[in-house]
Design an enzyme around this catalytic site. Structure first.
Site, PDB file in Angstrom:
ATOM      1  N   HIS A  18     -10.890   6.241   2.136  1.00 45.08           N
ATOM      2  CA  HIS A  18     -10.148   5.253   1.343  1.00 45.08           C
ATOM      3  C   HIS A  18     -10.560   5.484  -0.102  1.00 45.08           C
ATOM      4  O   HIS A  18     -11.692   5.210  -0.495  1.00 45.08           O
ATOM      5  CB  HIS A  18     -10.529   3.845   1.826  1.00 45.08           C
ATOM      6  CG  HIS A  18      -9.591   2.779   1.382  1.00 45.08           C
ATOM      7  ND1 HIS A  18      -8.288   2.707   1.815  1.00 45.08           N
ATOM      8  CD2 HIS A  18      -9.752   1.724   0.541  1.00 45.08           C
ATOM      9  CE1 HIS A  18      -7.700   1.656   1.266  1.00 45.08           C
ATOM     10  NE2 HIS A  18      -8.559   1.059   0.472  1.00 45.08           N
ATOM     11  N   LYS A 163       0.446  -1.173  -1.377  1.00 45.32           N
ATOM     12  CA  LYS A 163      -0.246  -1.070  -2.666  1.00 45.32           C
ATOM     13  C   LYS A 163      -0.874   0.316  -2.711  1.00 45.32           C
ATOM     14  O   LYS A 163      -1.478   0.767  -1.729  1.00 45.32           O
ATOM     15  CB  LYS A 163      -1.298  -2.181  -2.731  1.00 45.32           C
ATOM     16  CG  LYS A 163      -2.325  -2.038  -3.817  1.00 45.32           C
ATOM     17  CD  LYS A 163      -3.091  -3.358  -4.014  1.00 45.32           C
ATOM     18  CE  LYS A 163      -4.588  -3.158  -4.109  1.00 45.32           C
ATOM     19  NZ  LYS A 163      -5.328  -4.388  -4.417  1.00 45.32           N
ATOM     20  N   LYS A 165      -3.481   2.971  -4.524  1.00 44.20           N
ATOM     21  CA  LYS A 165      -4.675   3.039  -5.368  1.00 44.20           C
ATOM     22  C   LYS A 165      -4.534   4.250  -6.285  1.00 44.20           C
ATOM     23  O   LYS A 165      -4.434   5.396  -5.801  1.00 44.20           O
ATOM     24  CB  LYS A 165      -5.904   3.216  -4.476  1.00 44.20           C
ATOM     25  CG  LYS A 165      -6.264   1.952  -3.727  1.00 44.20           C
ATOM     26  CD  LYS A 165      -6.813   0.954  -4.706  1.00 44.20           C
ATOM     27  CE  LYS A 165      -7.419  -0.237  -4.024  1.00 44.20           C
ATOM     28  NZ  LYS A 165      -7.926  -1.212  -4.988  1.00 44.20           N
ATOM     29  N   ASP A 194      -2.660  -0.362  -7.944  1.00 49.50           N
ATOM     30  CA  ASP A 194      -3.930  -0.907  -8.436  1.00 49.50           C
ATOM     31  C   ASP A 194      -4.676   0.219  -9.138  1.00 49.50           C
ATOM     32  O   ASP A 194      -5.031   1.227  -8.520  1.00 49.50           O
ATOM     33  CB  ASP A 194      -4.761  -1.435  -7.261  1.00 49.50           C
ATOM     34  CG  ASP A 194      -5.991  -2.194  -7.723  1.00 49.50           C
ATOM     35  OD1 ASP A 194      -6.242  -2.246  -8.948  1.00 49.50           O
ATOM     36  OD2 ASP A 194      -6.699  -2.749  -6.856  1.00 49.50           O
ATOM     37  N   GLU A 220      -1.747  -3.794 -11.024  1.00 52.70           N
ATOM     38  CA  GLU A 220      -3.004  -4.541 -10.885  1.00 52.70           C
ATOM     39  C   GLU A 220      -4.111  -3.923 -11.735  1.00 52.70           C
ATOM     40  O   GLU A 220      -4.329  -2.708 -11.682  1.00 52.70           O
ATOM     41  CB  GLU A 220      -3.395  -4.530  -9.402  1.00 52.70           C
ATOM     42  CG  GLU A 220      -4.674  -5.274  -9.080  1.00 52.70           C
ATOM     43  CD  GLU A 220      -4.900  -5.385  -7.564  1.00 52.70           C
ATOM     44  OE1 GLU A 220      -3.927  -5.213  -6.784  1.00 52.70           O
ATOM     45  OE2 GLU A 220      -6.045  -5.633  -7.162  1.00 52.70           O
ATOM     46  N   ASP A 245      -7.326  -8.668 -11.625  1.00 53.43           N
ATOM     47  CA  ASP A 245      -8.188  -8.619 -10.433  1.00 53.43           C
ATOM     48  C   ASP A 245      -9.665  -8.700 -10.835  1.00 53.43           C
ATOM     49  O   ASP A 245     -10.219  -9.788 -10.940  1.00 53.43           O
ATOM     50  CB  ASP A 245      -7.885  -7.371  -9.591  1.00 53.43           C
ATOM     51  CG  ASP A 245      -8.722  -7.335  -8.316  1.00 53.43           C
ATOM     52  OD1 ASP A 245      -9.328  -8.367  -7.994  1.00 53.43           O
ATOM     53  OD2 ASP A 245      -8.795  -6.289  -7.648  1.00 53.43           O
ATOM     54  N   LYS A 269      -9.708 -13.952  -5.006  1.00 56.77           N
ATOM     55  CA  LYS A 269     -10.621 -13.473  -3.963  1.00 56.77           C
ATOM     56  C   LYS A 269     -11.704 -14.525  -3.775  1.00 56.77           C
ATOM     57  O   LYS A 269     -12.262 -15.008  -4.767  1.00 56.77           O
ATOM     58  CB  LYS A 269     -11.253 -12.143  -4.375  1.00 56.77           C
ATOM     59  CG  LYS A 269     -10.235 -11.022  -4.516  1.00 56.77           C
ATOM     60  CD  LYS A 269     -10.881  -9.700  -4.866  1.00 56.77           C
ATOM     61  CE  LYS A 269      -9.817  -8.605  -4.899  1.00 56.77           C
ATOM     62  NZ  LYS A 269     -10.344  -7.306  -5.313  1.00 56.77           N
ATOM     63  N   GLU A 323      -3.349  -9.214   0.782  1.00 59.51           N
ATOM     64  CA  GLU A 323      -3.748  -7.869   1.215  1.00 59.51           C
ATOM     65  C   GLU A 323      -4.892  -7.986   2.224  1.00 59.51           C
ATOM     66  O   GLU A 323      -5.842  -7.201   2.180  1.00 59.51           O
ATOM     67  CB  GLU A 323      -4.169  -7.029   0.005  1.00 59.51           C
ATOM     68  CG  GLU A 323      -5.296  -7.640  -0.806  1.00 59.51           C
ATOM     69  CD  GLU A 323      -5.732  -6.821  -2.022  1.00 59.51           C
ATOM     70  OE1 GLU A 323      -5.028  -5.886  -2.415  1.00 59.51           O
ATOM     71  OE2 GLU A 323      -6.803  -7.151  -2.569  1.00 59.51           O
TER      72      GLU A 323
HETATM   73  C1  MUC Z   1      -9.211  -4.124  -5.160  1.00 64.98           C
HETATM   74  O1  MUC Z   1      -9.504  -3.728  -6.268  1.00 64.98           O
HETATM   75  O2  MUC Z   1      -8.172  -4.741  -5.054  1.00 64.98           O
HETATM   76  C2  MUC Z   1      -8.447  -4.300  -2.250  1.00 64.98           C
HETATM   77  C3  MUC Z   1      -7.743  -3.450  -1.487  1.00 64.98           C
HETATM   78  C4  MUC Z   1      -8.366  -2.202  -1.548  1.00 64.98           C
HETATM   79  O3  MUC Z   1      -8.024  -1.180  -0.996  1.00 64.98           O
HETATM   80  O4  MUC Z   1      -9.435  -2.293  -2.364  1.00 64.98           O
HETATM   81  C5  MUC Z   1      -9.638  -3.636  -2.697  1.00 64.98           C
HETATM   82  C6  MUC Z   1     -10.157  -3.865  -4.034  1.00 64.98           C
HETATM   83 MG    MG Z   2      -7.758  -4.594  -7.200  1.00 65.00          MG
END
Ligand code: MUC
Ligand code: MG
Length: 369
Positions: A18, A163, A165, A194, A220, A245, A269, A323
């Site tokens: 991941h 989402k 990354k 994000d 994000e 975030d 969160k 999420e």
């Molecule tokens: C984040 O920054 O959002 C949330 C989902 C993911 O994959 O990492 C987290 C942290």
């Molecule tokens: Mg995030």
């Protein structure tokens, strides 16, 4: 009153790597807290974080040390205080440590709700929904693999919002990766990104313009957290929703960001807020300021995920869904009955407390000794 406070570090491999801009995870370390009372109630909480110290200022090991050294003796000294008074004592006695505070608060609310025979959501003002929409995070690091993974999720009716990354490659390369996935999945599938703080303001302007033009729905935490003016300028400049975030660290920061209108959406969160009660306070500030909500995760296992679900179920407006997918990223099950993910949603348990049953034998096998 509180007989024992145990903190367990449980290492579980992820189903694939991941990849975030700040870390590449091959495993997750769940930080679980178990509190037992003199009269036999047991409460669970979680203070999991991402990539050791690469995401935030608390690591699994620091959370364990601080709970064992400071929180546990304090809790064991408590006499004749209710939960609110106990939380107030913790706030007065211990600075910062929001993740640890969240785990302790979750366990105390779990105990209190079990005593009352109610789900935790009912201690937080009451749930408005029994199911939460849950997206999936595509972070394999490979465009074709991400597309195949997303198609499988849509077909299985597990997730239809994704989402991505980004932030670990040059901006143009990341943008092309996102647009390729958006094109492959089509106009009905919501794609968000994000950036996890990776872009400078100039890079953000360049990247967000193309993502907005390509039909991406949410951006994000594009830039660092030191300067909310940057986030405010991006929010003002673009039509696409900008989400706070990492910069959002509880009610006081929610107030500052909302006052400055430095974001269109808050990723709430429970751990970043310092607890479920504080996460609900963040949601109220957002409501009053006209900021939309999204239910975020620190990639917790089932305990933190369900604690979050109880809190999010009480939010009036959860426009961007949640999420709460991270238990599905783990290769091992630590509950006797798995969480219910169906029809693109997670069910919020109805049984007393968190409403989940921990498989303690499994935890004993997996925990660090
Ligand atoms: C984040 O920054 O959002 C949330 C989902 C993911 O994959 O990492 C987290 C942290
Ligand atoms: Mg995030």
């Amino acid at each position: 009153m509180y007989k024992s406070v145990e903190t367990l570090l449980v290492d579980i491999p992820t189903i694939r790597s991941h990849k975030l801009s700040v870390a590449t995870m091959q495993k997750q370390t769940l930080v679980l807290v178990k509190i037992t009372t003199d009269d036999g109630f047991v409460g669970w909480g979680e203070a999991t974080t991402i990539g050791g110290l690469s995401y935030a200022g608390e690591s699994p090991e620091s959370v364990k040390t601080n709970i064992d050294t400071y929180f546990a003796p304090l809790l064991k000294s408590v006499k004749n205080l209710n939960v609110a008074q106990t939380l107030q004592l913790i706030r007065k006695t211990i600075n910062d440590n929001r993740f640890a505070k969240c785990a302790i608060q979750t366990a105390l609310l779990d105990i209190q709700a079990k005593r009352l025979g109610l789900p935790i959501s009912e201690l937080l003002g009451g749930r408005l929904r029994d199911h939460l929409s849950v997206l999936w995070v595509l972070a394999s690091g490979d465009t074709e693999k991400d597309i195949a993974e997303a198609k499988k999720m849509i077909e299985a009716k597990r997730h239809n919002i994704f989402k991505l990354k980004i932030g670990s490659h040059p901006v143009q390369q990341d943008v092309e990766h996102v647009i390729a996935i958006k094109k492959a999945l089509g106009p009905d599938i919501s794609i968000r990104v994000d950036v996890n703080r990776a872009w400078s303001e100039t890079q953000a302007i360049y990247g967000i313009q193309q993502l907005q033009d390509g039909g991406i729905d949410l951006i994000e935490q594009p830039c660092g957290i030191e300067n909310i003016d940057t986030l405010a300028r991006l929010t003002e400049r673009f039509d696409v929703a900008i989400m706070a975030d990492e910069v959002l660290t509880g009610p006081a920061s929610a107030y500052r960001i909302a006052k400055r209108h430095a974001a269109d959406v808050f990723a709430v969160k429970i751990e970043q807020s310092g607890g479920l009660i504080e996460a609900c306070e963040v949601a109220t500030i957002a409501k009053l300021a006209g900021v939309d909500l999204y239910g975020g995760t620190m990639l917790e296992g089932p305990v933190g995920t369900i604690a979050s679900a109880h809190a999010f179920s009480t939010f009036e407006n959860l426009a961007f869904g949640t999420e709460l997918f991270a238990p599905l990223l783990l290769t091992e099950q630590i509950l006797k009955t798995p969480l219910q993910y169906e029809n693109f949603q997670l069910a919020v348990p109805k049984a007393a407390g968190l409403g989940i049953e921990i498989d303690e034998d499994k935890i004993e096998q997996l925990r660090r000794h």
